[in-house]
Design an enzyme around this catalytic site. Structure first.
Site, PDB file in Angstrom:
ATOM      1  N   HIS A  67       0.822  -1.216   0.000  1.00 36.92           N
ATOM      2  CA  HIS A  67       0.000   0.000   0.000  1.00 36.92           C
ATOM      3  C   HIS A  67       0.854   1.264   0.000  1.00 36.92           C
ATOM      4  O   HIS A  67       0.502   2.271   0.612  1.00 36.92           O
ATOM      5  CB  HIS A  67      -0.959   0.022   1.194  1.00 36.92           C
ATOM      6  CG  HIS A  67      -1.916  -1.128   1.233  1.00 36.92           C
ATOM      7  ND1 HIS A  67      -3.078  -1.164   0.490  1.00 36.92           N
ATOM      8  CD2 HIS A  67      -1.867  -2.302   1.910  1.00 36.92           C
ATOM      9  CE1 HIS A  67      -3.707  -2.306   0.719  1.00 36.92           C
ATOM     10  NE2 HIS A  67      -2.995  -3.026   1.569  1.00 36.92           N
ATOM     11  N   ASN A 140     -10.141  -3.623   1.877  1.00 41.19           N
ATOM     12  CA  ASN A 140      -9.824  -3.502   0.457  1.00 41.19           C
ATOM     13  C   ASN A 140     -11.093  -3.221  -0.328  1.00 41.19           C
ATOM     14  O   ASN A 140     -12.190  -3.160   0.235  1.00 41.19           O
ATOM     15  CB  ASN A 140      -9.159  -4.780  -0.065  1.00 41.19           C
ATOM     16  CG  ASN A 140      -7.709  -4.907   0.350  1.00 41.19           C
ATOM     17  OD1 ASN A 140      -7.014  -3.922   0.556  1.00 41.19           O
ATOM     18  ND2 ASN A 140      -7.243  -6.146   0.480  1.00 41.19           N
TER      19      ASN A 140
END
Length: 517
Positions: A67, A140
């Site tokens: 990320h 997510n």
């Protein structure tokens, strides 16, 4: 573009080198975490899991190991529906309650300078600044994930990064791992479908993916999955447009979010939950805590909770978006966890990664700090920039009036299974169906989406050695015969039915214990 020649394509040779821990202790099982029963939570004596997690968290400095590329925005959450029968959390005590929140969207596998339009899951992390402390929802844009055991998390992420030798992205690494990990098939199907490349961050859903729990005032526990449904509508990018944007505007998603908020077009999401009573966990048709599977909406329909709206961009990207640290262990009274193995691993991994990446006192930074009053006995550490609690005692219990525990907030015990089992490393693939939900998803696609998904997979899978293609095609066939045949046709293997039956056992490494369906 993945490197076609990276990673040796020859058949694997039996290894004579024993797998060990960092200290040389031989490893007997590198595929399954130690759990309290088959469905139970992970236990603290799993030294191997913690060593792998801690080592993995320290592989990169200073950007996030996953990320790394992200965009953040501030906003507010408003409660629109009564869910007090499920939780005693003050935030949900009445309709109309609000709290400020901060969100960070991200890609997963790419580096900080990578393109926003890659075929990749998107991170969807939210920090709610409630009156009872911070509640972090770290999810997510997909309701499932590639693996169900955290022991394999570092291994999986390595396949999404760069090959050690060439430092190039490698389709072979990805498909080698996926073909040897059939539990990934559901997420792989989503990833290579139209939803694999969202059109910016405003036009995608978010999910907790993990199972959490809510506890009401009577002490009753319900397991829940959180959903964040975009009010802007789902939009995805065609592959050709995504590739053009990767070169023309690699910050496309961040720019789109920034400009929309500047124009006053504040993006919003409906917040919903699926609810499963604690009494039903053993009655369900599969393990309800398996991160590779969804709860069908027909069995557990979504329930509206509130609305989340983004209306302000950060004043400084580094101070807020880059230093934002989300932790799934940050919950408030009236909430709890579940025996989800991946969640259990993240409860350890996330704060450990933050302490390494940002520092011991990362949660004192303004973007991470709680908004409510509080006190504890945690002291000192690098970059402690507040008063460090002055001369108050730094131990407990004490007789000098320091903060005291309150039994009302003791965690409510929860059930993992009605069957008591020994603590051991249970094979997570044993008696587990990794194909039905992936096949069900494929059968939901219209003909155009089936063709696009098959082409996206064939373009990537076609770069790998034939033994990997054969094994992966056998998984697709177990999910749906048409799924496999469309990909085989694009790979030019449709005239060779042996490719749909998988490689010979001798071609598989010892770790690939694949159950027959």
């Amino acid at each position: 573009m993945a490197d076609k020649n990276s990673t040796n394509g020859s058949s694997p040779k039996p290894s004579t080198q024993a797998l060990t821990t960092n200290q040389g202790r031989p490893v007997g099982d590198n595929q399954n975490s130690v759990t309290a029963g088959r469905r139970g939570p992970i236990t603290l004596d799993d030294f191997q899991l913690f060593e792998k997690m801690a080592q993995f968290n320290r592989e990169r400095i200073p950007e996030r190991v996953v990320h790394a590329k992200g965009s953040g925005a501030h906003g507010n959450f408003v409660v629109t529906h009564d869910i007090t029968k499920y939780t005693s959390a003050k935030l949900f005590s009445k309709v109309g309650n609000t709290c400020p929140m901060f969100i960070r969207f991200s890609t997963v596998g790419g580096e900080k300078g990578s393109a926003d339009t890659a075929r990749d899951p998107r991170g969807f992390a939210i920090k709610f600044y409630t009156e009872e402390g911070n509640w972090d929802m770290v999810g997510n844009n997909t309701p499932v994930f590639f693996i169900r055991d955290p022991l394999k998390f570092g291994d999986f992420i390595h396949t999404q990064k760069r090959e050690p030798g060439s430092n190039l992205k490698s389709a072979t690494m990805m498909w080698d791992f996926w073909s040897l990990s059939p539990e990934s098939l559901h997420q792989v199907t989503i990833l290579f479908s139209d939803r694999g490349i969202p059109d910016g961050y405003r036009h995608m859903n978010g999910y907790s993916s993990h199972t959490f729990s809510l506890i009401n005032a009577a002490g009753e526990l319900h397991y829940v999955k959180w959903h964040f449904k975009t009010n802007q509508g789902i939009k995805n990018l065609p592959v050709e447009e995504a590739e053009k944007l990767a070169g023309a505007d690699p910050d496309y998603s961040q720019r789109d979010l920034h400009h929309a908020i500047e124009r006053g077009e504040f993006p919003s999401w409906r917040v919903q939950i699926q609810v499963m009573p604690e009494s039903e966990i053993d009655k369900f048709k599969y393990n309800p805590f398996d991160l590779t599977k969804v709860w069908p909406h027909a069995d557990y329909p979504v329930i509206d909770v509130g609305v989340m709206t983004l209306d302000r961009m950060p004043d400084n990207y580094f101070a807020e978006t880059e230093q934002a640290a989300f932790n799934p262990s940050n919950i408030v009274p009236g909430m709890g966890y579940s025996p989800d193995k991946m969640l259990q691993g993240r409860l350890l991994s996330y704060p450990d990664a933050h302490r390494y990446r940002i520092g011991t006192n990362y949660d004192l930074l303004p973007i991470n700090a709680r908004k409510n009053a509080g006190a504890n006995y945690n002291r000192d550490g690098a970059m402690r920039f507040d008063g460090n609690y002055g001369s108050l005692p730094n131990y407990e219990p004490n007789s000098f009036g320091g903060p005291a525990q309150d039994p009302r907030y003791t965690e409510r015990p929860y059930t993992t299974s009605t069957t008591l089992e020994k603590i051991a490393r249970y094979d997570h693939r044993e008696n587990n169906d990794d194909y039905t939900q992936a096949g069900d998803l494929w059968r939901l696609f219209d003909e155009g989406q089936k063709n696009r998904t098959a082409k996206a997979i064939a373009d990537s899978l076609g770069q790998t050695p034939l033994r990997i293609q054969k094994l992966q095609l056998s998984h697709f066939k177990k999910a749906d015969a048409e799924y496999a045949s469309k990909i085989a046709s694009l790979l030019g293997k449709d005239q060779h039915p042996e490719y749909l039956h998988g490689p010979d056992a001798a071609e598989l490494p010892a770790a690939a214990r694949l159950p027959e369906k």
